[in-house]
Write a protein that holds these residues in place. Structure first.
Motif, short mmCIF file in Angstrom:
data_model
loop_
_atom_site.label_atom_id
_atom_site.label_comp_id
_atom_site.label_asym_id
_atom_site.label_seq_id
_atom_site.Cartn_x
_atom_site.Cartn_y
_atom_site.Cartn_z
N TYR A 1 0.84 -1.20 0.00
CA TYR A 1 0.00 0.00 0.00
C TYR A 1 0.88 1.25 0.00
CZ TYR A 1 -3.58 3.35 1.33
OH TYR A 1 -4.42 4.43 1.36
N TRP B 1 2.02 2.29 -3.46
CA TRP B 1 0.96 2.53 -4.44
C TRP B 1 0.86 4.02 -4.74
CZ3 TRP B 1 -4.90 2.14 -3.04
CH2 TRP B 1 -5.68 2.44 -4.16
N MET C 1 -2.74 -3.04 2.32
CA MET C 1 -3.58 -2.97 1.13
C MET C 1 -4.92 -3.66 1.40
SD MET C 1 -3.78 -1.90 -2.09
CE MET C 1 -2.15 -1.75 -2.81
N HIS D 1 -7.04 -1.39 3.34
CA HIS D 1 -7.60 -0.35 2.48
C HIS D 1 -8.85 -0.87 1.76
CE1 HIS D 1 -8.01 2.91 -0.38
NE2 HIS D 1 -8.01 2.00 -1.34
#
Length: 85
Positions: free
Chosen positions: A4, A7, A25, A28
């Protein structure tokens, strides 16, 4: 492993089907909005990505052997990318 923290930009450019992702991630996907599907082995972001054959597809993570993997844009509750998504 895709993280994450690394990203940047468009998720579809960053993640490819089969990429392993970190727990951040997965968090998220779970917390960005109420999930479309959330089980011990699948998380789908609550907003549809597209529609294929009149059915919504969702950005999907699948869990296998304790690790999360990006599965692409799948129908609700499924972990195989929808054809045409």
């Amino acid at each position: 492993m895709k993280t994450y923290a690394n990203w940047k930009g468009d998720m579809d450019e960053y993640l490819q089907v089969g990429d392993e992702v970190d727990e951040e991630m997965a968090d998220h996907f779970l917390n960005v909005m109420p999930p479309a599907c959330w089980r011990s082995d699948i998380i789908q972001i609550g907003e549809p990505y597209s529609h294929v054959g009149g059915r919504a597809t969702y950005a999907t993570l699948r869990k296998d052997s304790g690790r999360w993997y990006y599965a692409g844009h799948c129908f609700r509750g499924e972990v195989t990318q929808a054809a045409g998504a």
